[in-house]
Design a protein around this motif. Structure first.
Motif, PDB file in Angstrom:
ATOM      1  N   VAL A 151       0.865  -1.182   0.000  1.00 24.94           N
ATOM      2  CA  VAL A 151       0.000   0.000   0.000  1.00 24.94           C
ATOM      3  C   VAL A 151       0.901   1.231   0.000  1.00 24.94           C
ATOM      4  N   LEU A 152       0.725   2.078  -0.997  1.00 30.35           N
ATOM      5  CA  LEU A 152       1.563   3.255  -1.172  1.00 30.35           C
ATOM      6  C   LEU A 152       0.739   4.524  -1.029  1.00 30.35           C
ATOM      7  N   ARG A 153       1.405   5.594  -0.643  1.00 35.94           N
ATOM      8  CA  ARG A 153       0.812   6.928  -0.692  1.00 35.94           C
ATOM      9  C   ARG A 153       1.422   7.632  -1.892  1.00 35.94           C
ATOM     10  N   VAL A 154       0.654   7.710  -2.977  1.00 36.13           N
ATOM     11  CA  VAL A 154       1.126   8.338  -4.219  1.00 36.13           C
ATOM     12  C   VAL A 154       0.633   9.781  -4.202  1.00 36.13           C
ATOM     13  N   ARG A 155       1.546  10.662  -3.807  1.00 36.12           N
ATOM     14  CA  ARG A 155       1.186  12.046  -3.520  1.00 36.12           C
ATOM     15  C   ARG A 155       0.069  12.023  -2.452  1.00 36.12           C
ATOM     16  N   PRO A 158      -3.979   7.042  -1.884  1.00 38.93           N
ATOM     17  CA  PRO A 158      -3.522   5.700  -1.519  1.00 38.93           C
ATOM     18  C   PRO A 158      -3.688   4.755  -2.699  1.00 38.93           C
ATOM     19  N   LEU A 159      -2.681   3.917  -2.928  1.00 41.83           N
ATOM     20  CA  LEU A 159      -2.683   2.988  -4.059  1.00 41.83           C
ATOM     21  C   LEU A 159      -2.202   1.635  -3.574  1.00 41.83           C
ATOM     22  N   ARG A 160      -2.957   0.581  -3.922  1.00 40.56           N
ATOM     23  CA  ARG A 160      -2.551  -0.787  -3.601  1.00 40.56           C
ATOM     24  C   ARG A 160      -1.924  -1.430  -4.836  1.00 40.56           C
ATOM     25  N   VAL A 161      -0.694  -1.898  -4.657  1.00 34.22           N
ATOM     26  CA  VAL A 161       0.043  -2.542  -5.743  1.00 34.22           C
ATOM     27  C   VAL A 161       0.203  -4.015  -5.394  1.00 34.22           C
ATOM     28  N   PHE A 162      -0.273  -4.875  -6.280  1.00 35.20           N
ATOM     29  CA  PHE A 162      -0.127  -6.315  -6.125  1.00 35.20           C
ATOM     30  C   PHE A 162       0.861  -6.813  -7.173  1.00 35.20           C
ATOM     31  N   VAL A 163       1.691  -7.782  -6.784  1.00 35.86           N
ATOM     32  CA  VAL A 163       2.644  -8.356  -7.731  1.00 35.86           C
ATOM     33  C   VAL A 163       2.576  -9.870  -7.607  1.00 35.86           C
ATOM     34  N   THR A 164       2.566 -10.559  -8.778  1.00 33.25           N
ATOM     35  CA  THR A 164       2.344 -11.998  -8.769  1.00 33.25           C
ATOM     36  C   THR A 164       3.168 -12.682  -9.841  1.00 33.25           C
ATOM     37  N   HIS A 165       3.315 -13.988  -9.683  1.00 32.48           N
ATOM     38  CA  HIS A 165       3.957 -14.859 -10.675  1.00 32.48           C
ATOM     39  C   HIS A 165       3.130 -16.128 -10.724  1.00 32.48           C
ATOM     40  N   LEU A 166       2.346 -16.282 -11.802  1.00 38.21           N
ATOM     41  CA  LEU A 166       1.443 -17.424 -11.901  1.00 38.21           C
ATOM     42  C   LEU A 166       2.169 -18.657 -12.421  1.00 38.21           C
ATOM     43  N   ASP A 167       1.514 -19.807 -12.256  1.00 42.26           N
ATOM     44  CA  ASP A 167       2.115 -21.091 -12.596  1.00 42.26           C
ATOM     45  C   ASP A 167       2.503 -21.159 -14.076  1.00 42.26           C
ATOM     46  N   PRO A 192      -8.129   2.308  -5.353  1.00 37.27           N
ATOM     47  CA  PRO A 192      -7.517   1.952  -6.639  1.00 37.27           C
ATOM     48  C   PRO A 192      -6.420   0.914  -6.461  1.00 37.27           C
ATOM     49  N   LYS A 193      -6.329  -0.004  -7.456  1.00 37.43           N
ATOM     50  CA  LYS A 193      -5.408  -1.128  -7.360  1.00 37.43           C
ATOM     51  C   LYS A 193      -4.722  -1.362  -8.703  1.00 37.43           C
ATOM     52  N   ALA A 238      -2.141  -4.502 -15.047  1.00 44.48           N
ATOM     53  CA  ALA A 238      -3.598  -4.448 -15.082  1.00 44.48           C
ATOM     54  C   ALA A 238      -4.077  -3.521 -13.976  1.00 44.48           C
ATOM     55  N   VAL A 239      -5.171  -2.799 -14.231  1.00 42.00           N
ATOM     56  CA  VAL A 239      -5.607  -1.762 -13.301  1.00 42.00           C
ATOM     57  C   VAL A 239      -7.089  -1.900 -12.999  1.00 42.00           C
ATOM     58  N   SER A 240      -7.463  -1.423 -11.800  1.00 38.17           N
ATOM     59  CA  SER A 240      -8.855  -1.460 -11.357  1.00 38.17           C
ATOM     60  C   SER A 240      -9.552  -0.152 -11.707  1.00 38.17           C
TER      61      SER A 240
END
Length: 269
Positions: A151-155, A158-167, A192-193, A238-240
């Protein structure tokens, strides 16, 4: 009714013009599978990867295949911290595997203030060796960590950033479960995500289709893998709702066996 709307209506009732809506907040993000520091030539070179990332001038970077004191292939380095230090960014690492003091996973690098982190569990089919003298169990799908959230404070947003590596397997069954779990986790998160990652499947893959019900693919208009002569796009931004895609592209670096996706986004206030 929100305080902002109440204030605007009060101004209109007094015959005064309502204030103009606040402009969206720009943010540049990157998703990059860094192949444990090795380039398309198979040579480990963290300086080369740091230079490639620096040239993209990103605010937020999602990394996959990140070693943290994993082994000789990456010189026993804490790659998340090393890259963060070289780029002047904060590093948040989410291990997928932890064997003794060795770790392998995903990371988020950011120049913004970090408000919180989480390492969520999703289904994985692990084939990792548990170590000398320990029996290796038959691989079976099971919940395991490595779906990172920061969870970041962009200026002032608040913005939630998810990072993944699928099978990575041709059989999509594990990815199908991972997508369902990803959606459940992200739906619980407010605001926002952004989802960054190596999905190991093209945008049209049936197992990815549920993602596009809630997220928008920032299509960069090019392929990402393999880096030298890419023939498919398996790396994503990808964005919400609440996040607009202004532009996206694939960067032409060979510093990994993947090419990074870079996207210019706009966060609505």
């Amino acid at each position: 009714m929100t305080p902002t709307r109440r204030g605007a209506l009060a101004l209109l009732a007094a015959g005064l013009p309502a204030p103009a809506p606040a402009p969206p907040v720009p943010v540049r993000v990157v998703s990059y599978n860094i192949h444990a520091g090795a380039g398309a030539d198979g040579v480990f070179d963290l300086d080369r990867q740091a230079a490639a990332l620096r040239a993209l001038r990103a605010d937020v970077i999602g990394l996959q295949e990140v070693d943290v004191r994993w082994g000789a292939r990456s010189r026993w380095l804490d790659m998340a911290r090393e890259l963060g230090g070289r780029l002047g960014m904060r590093a948040s690492f989410a291990p997928i595997y932890r064997i003794g003091g060795r770790e392998f996973g995903v990371a988020v690098l950011s120049g913004f203030r970090v408000l919180g982190t989480a390492n969520h569990r999703i289904t994985r089919l692990s084939t990792q060796d548990p170590g000398p003298g320990r029996p290796r169990p038959a691989p079976a799908p099971a919940l395991a960590p490595g779906f990172g959230e920061v969870v970041l404070r962009v200026r002032d947003v608040p913005l939630r950033v998810f990072v993944t590596h699928l099978d990575h397997r041709a059989d999509p069954s594990v990815r199908t479960a991972q997508v369902a779990e990803t959606r459940r986790i992200m739906r619980r998160a407010p605001g926002p995500k952004i989802l960054l990652g190596d999905f190991n499947a093209p945008p049209s893959a049936p197992e990815l289709a549920p993602l596009w019900r809630e997220l928008t693919d920032a299509d960069p208009g090019g392929f990402t893998y393999p880096a030298r002569e890419p023939v498919e796009r398996i790396d994503f931004v990808a964005v919400s709702a609440g996040v607009r895609v202004h532009a996206a592209a694939v960067a032409g670096t060979l510093a990994s066996d993947h090419r990074p996706v870079v996207a210019d986004l706009r966060l609505e206030r």
